[in-house]
Design an enzyme around this catalytic site. Structure first.
Site, PDB file in Angstrom:
ATOM      1  N   SER A 138       5.699  10.732  -3.981  1.00 44.68           N
ATOM      2  CA  SER A 138       6.280   9.476  -4.464  1.00 44.68           C
ATOM      3  C   SER A 138       6.724   9.746  -5.889  1.00 44.68           C
ATOM      4  CB  SER A 138       5.209   8.379  -4.473  1.00 44.68           C
ATOM      5  OG  SER A 138       5.628   7.275  -5.256  1.00 44.68           O
ATOM      6  N   TYR A 151      -3.440   5.347  -6.060  1.00 42.16           N
ATOM      7  CA  TYR A 151      -2.169   5.829  -5.497  1.00 42.16           C
ATOM      8  C   TYR A 151      -1.546   6.888  -6.414  1.00 42.16           C
ATOM      9  CZ  TYR A 151       2.402   5.383  -3.147  1.00 42.16           C
ATOM     10  OH  TYR A 151       3.568   5.617  -2.447  1.00 42.16           O
TER      11      TYR A 151
END
Ligand code: NAD
Length: 256
Positions: A138, A151
């Site tokens: 990401s 995350y």
């Protein structure tokens, strides 16, 4: 281009994983799907490319289930030639309020699962001296946002794991690279749009504009189709010496 090859894509019953599975199947690869929810719809959609499709419902937070999934893929197709580590979840909260069990599951699903699938896929890839490992990291593997501690930590870990995997196999036909998307409108992000709309008492459309406007200069979502095309490039002969990169598709997010 990928006829006779097998691609296993984790977390591919929805969103980005399903988009990447479509792109690889369109190039002729047989596909092993994984993920929760309805599997029959995605299976039929992938089979429409004229390739063979299998599904294994391993919970990617559980190493033993990952082992069972990799064994199933080997039993069905002989080996996994292309491994796409994509399964991931999100939780948004400040660190002092972050539920401990959410931290543990995000680290397990978003990071450790990639280690397990990779260690299990590598021997057969090395034996045939060809393999592609693609980690869906990401933009949060490169930069941070508040309230996404687990995350961001997991995705930075995935980018690190990508580099080590690339280096350990650098003299072989096995490459490993990461894809770093900005915002992609999947169920994972729709939840964040809905939460913003609710918290600020604004419409869904306004919340979407706000979400993009905070981070993504292009004011456009990246699509699963675009990410699929990048995965296909990593699998192409031209991707032969692309090793250990973290490639953004982020509408300018990290250019700022
Ligand atoms: P999604 O929610 O649409 O899909 C996630 C997939 O993972 C689903 O198939 C789900 O069933 C599966 N999954 C979840 N937990 C699992 C588990 N324990 N075991 C097996 N499968 C599991 O989300 P998405 O947006 O397509 O996300 C896919 C990946 O892309 C994730 O790693 C995510 O972090 C990453 N990503 C997404 C965005 C975005 O904007 N959507 C941006 C950057 C990176």
């Amino acid at each position: 281009m990928l006829q006779g090859k097998t691609a296993l894509v984790t977390g591919s019953t929805s969103g980005i994983g399903l988009g990447i599975a479509h792109a690889l199947a369109a190039q002729g690869a047989n596909i092993v799907l994984n993920g929760f929810g309805d599997a029959e719809g995605p299976k039929a959609a992938i089979a429409a490319h004229g390739v063979q499709v299998r599904y294994h419902g391993a919970d990617m937070s559980k190493p033993q289930e990952i082992e069972a999934m990799m064994a199933y893929a080997a039993q069905e197709f002989g080996r996994v030639d292309i491994l796409v580590n994509n399964a991931g979840i999100q939780h948004v909260s400040r660190i002092e309020n972050f539920p401990v069990e959410r931290w543990d599951s995000i680290l397990a699903i978003n990071l450790s699962s990639a280690f397990h699938a990779t260690r299990l896929a590598l021997p057969a890839m090395l034996a045939q001296n060809w393999g592609r490992i693609i980690n869906v990291a990401s933009i949060h593997g490169l930069v941070a946002s508040a309230e996404k501690s687990a995350y961001v930590a997991a995705k930075h870990g995935v980018v690190g794991l990508t580099k080590v995997t690339a280096l350990e196999n650098a003299t072989t036909g096995v490459t490993c690279n990461a894809i770093c998307p900005g915002w992609v409108l999947t169920p994972l992000v729709q939840k964040q749009v809905d939460a913003k709309a609710e918290a600020l008492g604004i419409s869904n459309e306004e919340a979407t504009k706000k979400l993009l406007g905070e981070k993504e200069p292009s004011m456009q979502f990246t699509t699963p189709e675009e990410l699929g095309a990048l995965a296909v490039f990593f699998c192409s002969p031209a991707g032969n010496n692309v090793r250990g990169v973290a490639w953004n598709m982020d509408g300018g997010w990290t250019a700022q």
